[in-house]
Write a protein that holds these residues in place. Sequence first.
Motif, PDB file in Angstrom:
ATOM      1  N   LEU A 106      77.513 -49.303  43.700  1.00 29.93           N
ATOM      2  CA  LEU A 106      77.127 -48.414  44.792  1.00 29.93           C
ATOM      3  C   LEU A 106      75.648 -48.484  45.153  1.00 29.93           C
ATOM      4  O   LEU A 106      75.222 -47.857  46.125  1.00 29.93           O
ATOM      5  CB  LEU A 106      77.491 -46.968  44.446  1.00 29.93           C
ATOM      6  CG  LEU A 106      78.974 -46.658  44.355  1.00 29.93           C
ATOM      7  CD1 LEU A 106      79.187 -45.191  44.015  1.00 29.93           C
ATOM      8  CD2 LEU A 106      79.688 -47.017  45.647  1.00 29.93           C
ATOM      9  N   LEU A 113      76.985 -38.604  53.152  1.00 27.77           N
ATOM     10  CA  LEU A 113      75.902 -39.269  52.424  1.00 27.77           C
ATOM     11  C   LEU A 113      74.661 -39.402  53.296  1.00 27.77           C
ATOM     12  O   LEU A 113      73.536 -39.293  52.803  1.00 27.77           O
ATOM     13  CB  LEU A 113      76.348 -40.646  51.922  1.00 27.77           C
ATOM     14  CG  LEU A 113      75.344 -41.443  51.114  1.00 27.77           C
ATOM     15  CD1 LEU A 113      74.913 -40.678  49.864  1.00 27.77           C
ATOM     16  CD2 LEU A 113      75.913 -42.800  50.734  1.00 27.77           C
ATOM     17  N   ALA A 114      74.848 -39.582  54.594  1.00 23.37           N
ATOM     18  CA  ALA A 114      73.720 -39.733  55.512  1.00 23.37           C
ATOM     19  C   ALA A 114      72.849 -38.483  55.557  1.00 23.37           C
ATOM     20  O   ALA A 114      71.656 -38.563  55.842  1.00 23.37           O
ATOM     21  CB  ALA A 114      74.229 -40.065  56.913  1.00 23.37           C
ATOM     22  N   THR A 170      74.577 -43.046  39.063  1.00 22.84           N
ATOM     23  CA  THR A 170      75.562 -43.766  39.859  1.00 22.84           C
ATOM     24  C   THR A 170      76.058 -44.983  39.095  1.00 22.84           C
ATOM     25  O   THR A 170      75.773 -45.129  37.905  1.00 22.84           O
ATOM     26  CB  THR A 170      74.958 -44.171  41.231  1.00 22.84           C
ATOM     27  OG1 THR A 170      75.989 -44.705  42.068  1.00 22.84           O
ATOM     28  CG2 THR A 170      73.823 -45.154  41.070  1.00 22.84           C
ATOM     29  N   LYS A 186      83.398 -37.532  55.451  1.00 19.53           N
ATOM     30  CA  LYS A 186      82.935 -38.774  56.064  1.00 19.53           C
ATOM     31  C   LYS A 186      81.539 -38.575  56.650  1.00 19.53           C
ATOM     32  O   LYS A 186      81.297 -37.643  57.404  1.00 19.53           O
ATOM     33  CB  LYS A 186      83.903 -39.211  57.158  1.00 19.53           C
ATOM     34  CG  LYS A 186      83.560 -40.545  57.742  1.00 19.53           C
ATOM     35  CD  LYS A 186      84.592 -41.015  58.729  1.00 19.53           C
ATOM     36  CE  LYS A 186      84.179 -42.389  59.266  1.00 19.53           C
ATOM     37  NZ  LYS A 186      85.196 -42.940  60.128  1.00 19.53           N
ATOM     38  N   GLU A 208      73.705 -50.676  46.580  1.00 24.31           N
ATOM     39  CA  GLU A 208      73.373 -51.146  47.943  1.00 24.31           C
ATOM     40  C   GLU A 208      73.684 -50.057  48.971  1.00 24.31           C
ATOM     41  O   GLU A 208      72.922 -49.838  49.909  1.00 24.31           O
ATOM     42  CB  GLU A 208      74.149 -52.423  48.269  1.00 24.31           C
ATOM     43  CG  GLU A 208      73.715 -53.071  49.554  1.00 24.31           C
ATOM     44  CD  GLU A 208      72.255 -53.538  49.547  1.00 24.31           C
ATOM     45  OE1 GLU A 208      71.631 -53.485  50.630  1.00 24.31           O
ATOM     46  OE2 GLU A 208      71.741 -53.947  48.493  1.00 24.31           O
ATOM     47  N   LYS A 209      74.781 -49.338  48.789  1.00 28.15           N
ATOM     48  CA  LYS A 209      75.150 -48.244  49.701  1.00 28.15           C
ATOM     49  C   LYS A 209      74.147 -47.093  49.615  1.00 28.15           C
ATOM     50  O   LYS A 209      73.906 -46.388  50.596  1.00 28.15           O
ATOM     51  CB  LYS A 209      76.561 -47.756  49.351  1.00 28.15           C
ATOM     52  CG  LYS A 209      77.100 -46.661  50.198  1.00 28.15           C
ATOM     53  CD  LYS A 209      77.508 -47.172  51.556  1.00 28.15           C
ATOM     54  CE  LYS A 209      78.210 -46.078  52.331  1.00 28.15           C
ATOM     55  NZ  LYS A 209      78.488 -46.442  53.696  1.00 28.15           N
ATOM     56  N   LEU A 210      73.543 -46.891  48.435  1.00 28.99           N
ATOM     57  CA  LEU A 210      72.605 -45.792  48.225  1.00 28.99           C
ATOM     58  C   LEU A 210      71.162 -46.151  48.587  1.00 28.99           C
ATOM     59  O   LEU A 210      70.300 -45.281  48.603  1.00 28.99           O
ATOM     60  CB  LEU A 210      72.674 -45.332  46.762  1.00 28.99           C
ATOM     61  CG  LEU A 210      74.021 -44.738  46.349  1.00 28.99           C
ATOM     62  CD1 LEU A 210      74.046 -44.497  44.853  1.00 28.99           C
ATOM     63  CD2 LEU A 210      74.300 -43.463  47.113  1.00 28.99           C
ATOM     64  N   LYS A 211      70.901 -47.415  48.886  1.00 31.09           N
ATOM     65  CA  LYS A 211      69.532 -47.851  49.191  1.00 31.09           C
ATOM     66  C   LYS A 211      68.893 -47.055  50.331  1.00 31.09           C
ATOM     67  O   LYS A 211      67.737 -46.632  50.195  1.00 31.09           O
ATOM     68  CB  LYS A 211      69.501 -49.342  49.484  1.00 31.09           C
ATOM     69  CG  LYS A 211      68.095 -49.885  49.633  1.00 31.09           C
ATOM     70  CD  LYS A 211      68.081 -51.383  49.758  1.00 31.09           C
ATOM     71  CE  LYS A 211      66.724 -51.998  49.902  1.00 31.09           C
ATOM     72  NZ  LYS A 211      65.603 -51.194  50.229  1.00 31.09           N
ATOM     73  N   PRO A 212      69.582 -46.793  51.451  1.00 33.16           N
ATOM     74  CA  PRO A 212      68.946 -45.993  52.506  1.00 33.16           C
ATOM     75  C   PRO A 212      68.558 -44.582  52.035  1.00 33.16           C
ATOM     76  O   PRO A 212      67.500 -44.073  52.407  1.00 33.16           O
ATOM     77  CB  PRO A 212      70.012 -45.924  53.608  1.00 33.16           C
ATOM     78  CG  PRO A 212      70.879 -47.116  53.373  1.00 33.16           C
ATOM     79  CD  PRO A 212      70.883 -47.311  51.879  1.00 33.16           C
TER      80      PRO A 212
END
Length: 85
Positions: free
Chosen positions: A43, A20-21, A39, A17, A45-49
């Motif tokens: 996913l 990814l950050a 990918t 958990k 949008e989740k990987l954008k940062p």
Amino acid sequence: MTQNLTIHFPGKLVFGKGSLANLSDEISALRPAKVLLVTIKPLLEKLKPLIDKLTTNGIGVWVDTSIVQEPSFSDFNTLMQTVVP
């Protein structure tokens, strides 16, 4: 309490958990000029940062979403022909 599991064999695998950050720091430490992120579209949008942080750090990011099922050796070979000149 959550603890990440890290495996080195021969590369490095980190999951858990919140892991990814930390991925952008892991990638940046390797000092690549560019990376390939394979990918699936849901996913993105989740990987954008992650993508934004890598780009801000001067790392080129190529995102590929062409494989939409469990990848086969044929999928891998096709992808490598696309990304390796």
